[in-house]
Design an enzyme around this catalytic site. Structure first.
Site, PDB file in Angstrom:
ATOM      1  CE  LYS A  20      -3.770  -4.499   2.050  1.00 53.29           C
ATOM      2  NZ  LYS A  20      -4.706  -3.633   1.322  1.00 53.29           N
ATOM      3  NE  ARG A  95      -0.534  -5.294  -2.725  1.00 50.75           N
ATOM      4  CZ  ARG A  95       0.100  -4.411  -1.949  1.00 50.75           C
ATOM      5  NH1 ARG A  95       1.397  -4.298  -2.021  1.00 50.75           N
ATOM      6  NH2 ARG A  95      -0.566  -3.656  -1.133  1.00 50.75           N
ATOM      7  NE  ARG A 129      -3.711   4.977   2.689  1.00 48.94           N
ATOM      8  CZ  ARG A 129      -3.809   3.741   2.213  1.00 48.94           C
ATOM      9  NH1 ARG A 129      -3.857   2.712   3.027  1.00 48.94           N
ATOM     10  NH2 ARG A 129      -3.876   3.543   0.911  1.00 48.94           N
ATOM     11  NE  ARG A 162       0.664   5.022   0.962  1.00 50.94           N
ATOM     12  CZ  ARG A 162       0.073   3.841   1.072  1.00 50.94           C
ATOM     13  NH1 ARG A 162      -0.203   3.345   2.257  1.00 50.94           N
ATOM     14  NH2 ARG A 162      -0.258   3.168   0.010  1.00 50.94           N
ATOM     15  NE  ARG A 173      -2.060   1.817  -4.060  1.00 48.54           N
ATOM     16  CZ  ARG A 173      -2.444   2.385  -2.924  1.00 48.54           C
ATOM     17  NH1 ARG A 173      -2.814   3.661  -2.906  1.00 48.54           N
ATOM     18  NH2 ARG A 173      -2.468   1.703  -1.825  1.00 48.54           N
TER      19      ARG A 173
HETATM   20  P1  ADP Z   1      -4.634  -0.664   3.602  1.00 45.66           P
HETATM   21  O1  ADP Z   1      -3.486  -0.985   4.519  1.00 45.66           O
HETATM   22  O2  ADP Z   1      -5.543  -1.842   3.356  1.00 45.66           O
HETATM   23  O3  ADP Z   1      -4.255   0.014   2.344  1.00 45.66           O
HETATM   24  P2  ADP Z   1      -5.352   1.347   5.667  1.00 45.66           P
HETATM   25  O4  ADP Z   1      -5.330   0.561   6.935  1.00 45.66           O
HETATM   26  O5  ADP Z   1      -4.224   2.259   5.411  1.00 45.66           O
HETATM   27  O6  ADP Z   1      -5.600   0.368   4.397  1.00 45.66           O
HETATM   28  O7  ADP Z   1      -6.734   2.133   5.670  1.00 45.66           O
HETATM   29  C1  ADP Z   1      -7.070   3.015   4.591  1.00 45.66           C
HETATM   30  C2  ADP Z   1      -7.728   4.272   5.124  1.00 45.66           C
HETATM   31  O8  ADP Z   1      -9.027   3.967   5.613  1.00 45.66           O
HETATM   32  C3  ADP Z   1      -6.989   4.903   6.292  1.00 45.66           C
HETATM   33  O9  ADP Z   1      -7.111   6.289   6.155  1.00 45.66           O
HETATM   34  C4  ADP Z   1      -7.722   4.404   7.524  1.00 45.66           C
HETATM   35  O10 ADP Z   1      -7.642   5.320   8.602  1.00 45.66           O
HETATM   36  C5  ADP Z   1      -9.117   4.264   7.013  1.00 45.66           C
HETATM   37  N1  ADP Z   1      -9.832   3.118   7.579  1.00 45.66           N
HETATM   38  C6  ADP Z   1      -9.309   1.921   7.937  1.00 45.66           C
HETATM   39  N2  ADP Z   1     -10.257   1.108   8.398  1.00 45.66           N
HETATM   40  C7  ADP Z   1     -11.443   1.803   8.319  1.00 45.66           C
HETATM   41  C8  ADP Z   1     -12.809   1.522   8.642  1.00 45.66           C
HETATM   42  N3  ADP Z   1     -13.177   0.322   9.125  1.00 45.66           N
HETATM   43  N4  ADP Z   1     -13.726   2.480   8.420  1.00 45.66           N
HETATM   44  C9  ADP Z   1     -13.358   3.662   7.898  1.00 45.66           C
HETATM   45  N5  ADP Z   1     -12.101   4.014   7.584  1.00 45.66           N
HETATM   46  C10 ADP Z   1     -11.146   3.091   7.782  1.00 45.66           C
END
Ligand code: ADP
Ligand code: ZN
Length: 219
Positions: A20, A95, A129, A162, A173
């Site tokens: 997201k 949420r 992440r 985090r 979660r």
């Molecule tokens: P959210 O906001 O839904 O919790 P994030 O945008 O922080 O998710 O993404 C979660 C993790 O996955 C991050 O480390 C991000 O870099 C990685 N990520 C996001 N989109 C993809 C994707 N399409 N393929 C692989 N990894 C992804």
């Protein structure tokens, strides 16, 4: 880049670590609307030790959701700011069903982009992440590494993992999501506002689907 004349109010939806935040940052840039990320607002309140932050810290540390009234208040204040007058992109809100009802009283949403990803990929994405504590940019050690290891490309800060991205908290979660947030998908689907986005592909492939869904909206 094509900016919209009319206001565009979007919700980006999906389980924790579906992507997201990553997509919201790209959409925000593409369409010139601010990303309103509840998680970032909350983590900032905790870091700044504001009264709200102190109230909410223990919830976040356990992977729980904060009380609806606190979250709703936070969002209300944020979307009332001038930069939201041409629209915004909600990331991490609503949420719960209670929050969705509150949002409905607040404003009309144009589109809910719902990212769908399988469970094990979610855990892998969360655990890898890395986030920038200063500008909230999001990276992944394997899927989206920064140019220089451990350093934010946008602002040069040292990246962190985090607290709520430890595997056990992640699983908690995901469970909370299944129980409290997943039902909202059907709620918005029934209203005809929801588009499913296949989140299993790479970041650009997912983004392309979102842009396409938004382009239908404009017609
Ligand atoms: P959210 O906001 O839904 O919790 P994030 O945008 O922080 O998710 O993404 C979660 C993790 O996955 C991050 O480390 C991000 O870099 C990685 N990520 C996001 N989109 C993809 C994707 N399409 N393929 C692989 N990894 C992804
Ligand atoms: Zn940064």
């Amino acid at each position: 880049m094509h900016r919209l004349v009319v206001s565009m109010k979007l919700v980006i939806f999906g389980p924790p670590s579906a992507g997201k935040g990553t997509q919201a940052q790209k959409l925000s840039k593409q369409y010139g609307i601010p990303q309103v990320a509840t998680g970032d607002l909350l983590r900032k309140a905790v870091a700044d030790k504001t009264p709200l932050g102190l109230k909410i810290k223990s919830y976040l540390d356990q992977g729980k959701l904060g009380p609806d009234e606190v979250i709703v208040q936070l969002i209300k204040e944020r979307v009332a700011k001038p930069d939201c007058k041409n629209g915004f992109l909600l990331d991490g809100f609503p949420r719960t069903m209670g929050q969705a009802k509150e949002l409905e009283r607040m404003t009309d949403i144009d589109l809910v982009l719902s990212i769908v990803v399988d469970f094990e990929s979610l855990v892998e994405r969360a655990v890898g992440r890395r986030t920038c504590p200063k500008c909230s940019a999001v990276y992944h050690i394997k899927f989206n590494p920064p140019m220089n290891e451990g350093i934010c490309e946008k602002c040069g800060s040292k990246l962190i993992q985090r607290d709520d991205d430890k595997e056990e908290t992640v699983r908690n979660r995901l469970k909370v999501y299944q129980e409290q947030t997943a039902p909202l998908v059907e709620y918005y689907r029934k209203k005809g506002k929801l588009v499913d986005i296949d989140g299993s592909g790479g970041i650009d492939a997912v983004f392309a689907q979102m842009v396409k869904a938004i382009s239908h909206l404009k017609k």
